[in-house]
Design an enzyme around this catalytic site. Structure first.
Site, PDB file in Angstrom:
ATOM      1  N   ASP A  17      -3.240   8.552  10.738  1.00  0.00           N
ATOM      2  CA  ASP A  17      -2.722   7.196  10.538  1.00  0.00           C
ATOM      3  C   ASP A  17      -3.231   6.272  11.632  1.00  0.00           C
ATOM      4  O   ASP A  17      -3.016   6.544  12.827  1.00  0.00           O
ATOM      5  CB  ASP A  17      -1.181   7.206  10.580  1.00  0.00           C
ATOM      6  CG  ASP A  17      -0.574   7.985   9.414  1.00  0.00           C
ATOM      7  OD1 ASP A  17      -1.305   8.279   8.444  1.00  0.00           O
ATOM      8  OD2 ASP A  17       0.641   8.271   9.478  1.00  0.00           O
ATOM      9  N   ALA A  46       1.302  16.771   5.456  1.00  0.00           N
ATOM     10  CA  ALA A  46       1.338  17.219   6.850  1.00  0.00           C
ATOM     11  C   ALA A  46       2.657  16.830   7.514  1.00  0.00           C
ATOM     12  O   ALA A  46       3.238  17.615   8.279  1.00  0.00           O
ATOM     13  CB  ALA A  46       0.162  16.622   7.612  1.00  0.00           C
ATOM     14  N   ASN A  47       3.143  15.623   7.217  1.00  0.00           N
ATOM     15  CA  ASN A  47       4.421  15.202   7.809  1.00  0.00           C
ATOM     16  C   ASN A  47       5.545  16.156   7.375  1.00  0.00           C
ATOM     17  O   ASN A  47       6.397  16.553   8.181  1.00  0.00           O
ATOM     18  CB  ASN A  47       4.788  13.779   7.369  1.00  0.00           C
ATOM     19  CG  ASN A  47       3.778  12.734   7.833  1.00  0.00           C
ATOM     20  OD1 ASN A  47       2.981  12.992   8.724  1.00  0.00           O
ATOM     21  ND2 ASN A  47       3.806  11.559   7.224  1.00  0.00           N
ATOM     22  N   GLY A 221      17.120   4.454   1.885  1.00  0.00           N
ATOM     23  CA  GLY A 221      16.816   3.797   3.156  1.00  0.00           C
ATOM     24  C   GLY A 221      18.018   3.822   4.088  1.00  0.00           C
ATOM     25  O   GLY A 221      18.656   4.873   4.264  1.00  0.00           O
ATOM     26  N   SER A 222      18.376   2.667   4.650  1.00  0.00           N
ATOM     27  CA  SER A 222      19.490   2.608   5.612  1.00  0.00           C
ATOM     28  C   SER A 222      20.838   2.926   4.967  1.00  0.00           C
ATOM     29  O   SER A 222      21.847   3.069   5.642  1.00  0.00           O
ATOM     30  CB  SER A 222      19.544   1.231   6.264  1.00  0.00           C
ATOM     31  OG  SER A 222      19.760   0.277   5.257  1.00  0.00           O
ATOM     32  N   GLY A 224      21.332   5.671   3.121  1.00  0.00           N
ATOM     33  CA  GLY A 224      21.496   7.133   2.992  1.00  0.00           C
ATOM     34  C   GLY A 224      20.805   7.710   1.777  1.00  0.00           C
ATOM     35  O   GLY A 224      19.638   7.437   1.525  1.00  0.00           O
ATOM     36  N   GLY A 251      10.942   9.285   4.867  1.00  0.00           N
ATOM     37  CA  GLY A 251      11.114  10.056   3.635  1.00  0.00           C
ATOM     38  C   GLY A 251      10.548  11.466   3.786  1.00  0.00           C
ATOM     39  O   GLY A 251      11.110  12.442   3.273  1.00  0.00           O
ATOM     40  N   ASP A 252       9.445  11.594   4.505  1.00  0.00           N
ATOM     41  CA  ASP A 252       8.827  12.920   4.709  1.00  0.00           C
ATOM     42  C   ASP A 252       9.707  13.797   5.596  1.00  0.00           C
ATOM     43  O   ASP A 252       9.848  15.010   5.357  1.00  0.00           O
ATOM     44  CB  ASP A 252       7.442  12.769   5.352  1.00  0.00           C
ATOM     45  CG  ASP A 252       6.499  11.995   4.447  1.00  0.00           C
ATOM     46  OD1 ASP A 252       6.674  12.067   3.216  1.00  0.00           O
ATOM     47  OD2 ASP A 252       5.606  11.310   4.976  1.00  0.00           O
TER      48      ASP A 252
HETATM   49  P1  ATP Z   1       9.218   5.846   4.114  1.00  0.00           P
HETATM   50  O1  ATP Z   1       8.269   5.567   2.980  1.00  0.00           O
HETATM   51  O2  ATP Z   1       9.518   4.629   4.945  1.00  0.00           O
HETATM   52  O3  ATP Z   1       8.874   7.050   4.901  1.00  0.00           O
HETATM   53  P2  ATP Z   1      10.986   6.312   1.952  1.00  0.00           P
HETATM   54  O4  ATP Z   1      10.851   4.963   1.300  1.00  0.00           O
HETATM   55  O5  ATP Z   1      10.333   7.470   1.324  1.00  0.00           O
HETATM   56  O6  ATP Z   1      10.609   6.222   3.489  1.00  0.00           O
HETATM   57  P3  ATP Z   1      13.771   5.845   2.510  1.00  0.00           P
HETATM   58  O7  ATP Z   1      14.757   5.894   1.419  1.00  0.00           O
HETATM   59  O8  ATP Z   1      13.390   4.504   3.039  1.00  0.00           O
HETATM   60  O9  ATP Z   1      12.509   6.701   2.050  1.00  0.00           O
HETATM   61  O10 ATP Z   1      14.277   6.701   3.764  1.00  0.00           O
HETATM   62  C1  ATP Z   1      14.430   8.102   3.708  1.00  0.00           C
HETATM   63  C2  ATP Z   1      15.682   8.507   4.450  1.00  0.00           C
HETATM   64  O11 ATP Z   1      15.536   8.107   5.821  1.00  0.00           O
HETATM   65  C3  ATP Z   1      16.961   7.832   3.959  1.00  0.00           C
HETATM   66  O12 ATP Z   1      17.551   8.598   2.917  1.00  0.00           O
HETATM   67  C4  ATP Z   1      17.820   7.844   5.219  1.00  0.00           C
HETATM   68  O13 ATP Z   1      18.472   9.095   5.315  1.00  0.00           O
HETATM   69  C5  ATP Z   1      16.787   7.708   6.352  1.00  0.00           C
HETATM   70  N1  ATP Z   1      16.666   6.298   6.777  1.00  0.00           N
HETATM   71  C6  ATP Z   1      15.732   5.409   6.397  1.00  0.00           C
HETATM   72  N2  ATP Z   1      15.945   4.197   6.982  1.00  0.00           N
HETATM   73  C7  ATP Z   1      17.019   4.356   7.778  1.00  0.00           C
HETATM   74  C8  ATP Z   1      17.746   3.494   8.662  1.00  0.00           C
HETATM   75  N3  ATP Z   1      17.392   2.207   8.824  1.00  0.00           N
HETATM   76  N4  ATP Z   1      18.813   3.995   9.321  1.00  0.00           N
HETATM   77  C9  ATP Z   1      19.188   5.295   9.164  1.00  0.00           C
HETATM   78  N5  ATP Z   1      18.547   6.159   8.342  1.00  0.00           N
HETATM   79  C10 ATP Z   1      17.485   5.709   7.660  1.00  0.00           C
HETATM   80  O1  RIB Z   2       4.862   8.844   4.193  1.00  0.00           O
HETATM   81  C1  RIB Z   2       4.144   8.353   5.288  1.00  0.00           C
HETATM   82  C2  RIB Z   2       2.698   8.720   5.153  1.00  0.00           C
HETATM   83  O2  RIB Z   2       2.134   8.045   4.069  1.00  0.00           O
HETATM   84  C3  RIB Z   2       1.858   8.297   6.346  1.00  0.00           C
HETATM   85  O3  RIB Z   2       1.833   9.257   7.374  1.00  0.00           O
HETATM   86  C4  RIB Z   2       0.494   8.018   5.740  1.00  0.00           C
HETATM   87  O4  RIB Z   2      -0.489   8.951   6.085  1.00  0.00           O
HETATM   88  C5  RIB Z   2       0.729   7.974   4.228  1.00  0.00           C
HETATM   89  O5  RIB Z   2       0.211   9.076   3.617  1.00  0.00           O
END
Ligand code: ATP
Ligand code: RIB
Length: 313
Positions: A17, A46-47, A221-222, A224, A251-252
């Protein structure tokens, strides 16, 4: 979280990244100056592999990287994380995957991915590691490798009685065959809305269940995460309150942490989901995808600290 380390095979992408931290995200045609650059190890596969290893899993990683120097460094890095790299494919003709990421002051991001070697993880390569896949407790997959390869791996795992965890991210079409092979689908709200055709979280989850998925976890996201399964149980797991500075890889981290807890407990229960929510909450308080993933010790102590605070209230 005591007991034997569950065996997990993560089948997915590896990227490096290139991150730029700026005041706000640019609009089309706009240049934003004064960015701060950071290079970090990433890629959804990888994450998730690193998360599962740091959070208590015995992890094998099936991925494809270049024979470039970045590939050498990554192989070394995965080894240092205690990950089995016997199924890592090296490609002389393509570069290791690269993601370009811009992150603003609120922690929002935009990402473009250049798959490079990730596109070479074909069905044939998956078939070559059939025994590895059939010998683990759970497989974890995402959508940064060819979809046909994801399906091949899911079929091998399913036939061997191995749990299939599927995170269709970045969002992609998922057919009914793949739905039926999936024990747990983990996806964010945007992915759930696009794949199911409903913007309503509970309705989206119901539609995915109807198409054959056994358990659905929608991350919020925030807010849960939301969980539901075919027997009608559903629950919303609140997030832990933290100051988010960079959500790349949240998310990873959630998927990797959940995979360990689920493979150990063989059930999607509140404890597995709370463990995943805690690990993901810690990850958003730090920069970068893999640099932000916590260890199992840090995550358990974070949960106990929050439990103590709740008990005192
Ligand atoms: P990203 O693409 O940013 O890695 P995502 O869109 O796949 O994430 P999200 O639903 O945004 O997934 O976040 C995954 C998990 O991370 C949520 O279920 C929550 O448990 C935690 N999380 C994300 N944002 C926050 C936050 N602001 N505060 C606390 N926990 C968070
Ligand atoms: O989910 C986050 C990942 O998405 C980053 O590490 C980036 O490499 C993209 O694949």
């Amino acid at each position: 979280m005591n007991g034997k380390r569950p065996r997990i095979a993560v089948i997915g992408s590896t990227n490096v990244d290139f991150c730029s931290y700026v005041a706000r995200l640019p609009q089309a045609g706009e240049t934003i100056g004064n960015g701060v650059f950071m290079q970090a190890n990433g890629g959804k596969g990888a994450n998730q592999a690193v998360a599962a290893a740091r959070l208590g899993g015995d992890v094998s990683f099936v991925t494809s990287i270049g024979t470039d120097s970045i590939g050498d460094e990554l192989l070394n890095h995965f080894g240092n994380e205690g990950i089995d790299c016997s199924a890592v494919l090296r490609n002389p003709d393509v570069s290791t995957g690269i993601a370009l990421i811009v992150i603003d002051k609120k922690g929002e991001n935009i990402i473009t991915v250049n798959p490079g070697a990730n596109a070479m993880l074909t069905c044939e390569r998956i078939a070559a590691v059939k025994e590895l896949i059939a010998g683990v407790d759970a497989v974890v997959m995402q959508a940064e490798i060819p979809y046909s390869s994801v399906k091949c791996a899911a079929q091998i795992a399913h036939d061997a009685g191995v749990l299939v965890i599927y995170n269709p991210a970045p969002v992609c079409d998922v057919d009914d065959e793949m739905m039926a092979l999936t024990d747990v689908m983990i996806l964010n709200q945007t992915e759930a809305a696009i794949i199911s055709g409903s913007e309503n979280t509970a309705e989206a989850a119901q539609r995915l269940l109807k198409r054959g998925v056994k358990n659905v976890v929608i991350t919020l996201g925030s807010k849960g995460a939301y969980f539901t399964c075919a027997n009608g149980t559903s629950a919303t797991i609140p997030s832990f309150k933290v100051k988010a500075i960079d959500t790349v890889g949240a998310g990873d981290t959630f998927c990797g942490a959940f995979a360990v807890a689920y493979a150990r407990r063989k059930a999607v229960d509140l404890e597995s989901l709370r463990f995943a929510t805690a690990a993901a909450a810690i990850s958003v308080t730090r920069n970068g995808a893999q640099p932000s993933i916590p260890s199992i010790e840090e995550t358990l102590s974070f949960i106990s600290h929050h439990n103590e605070l709740t008990d005192k209230k």
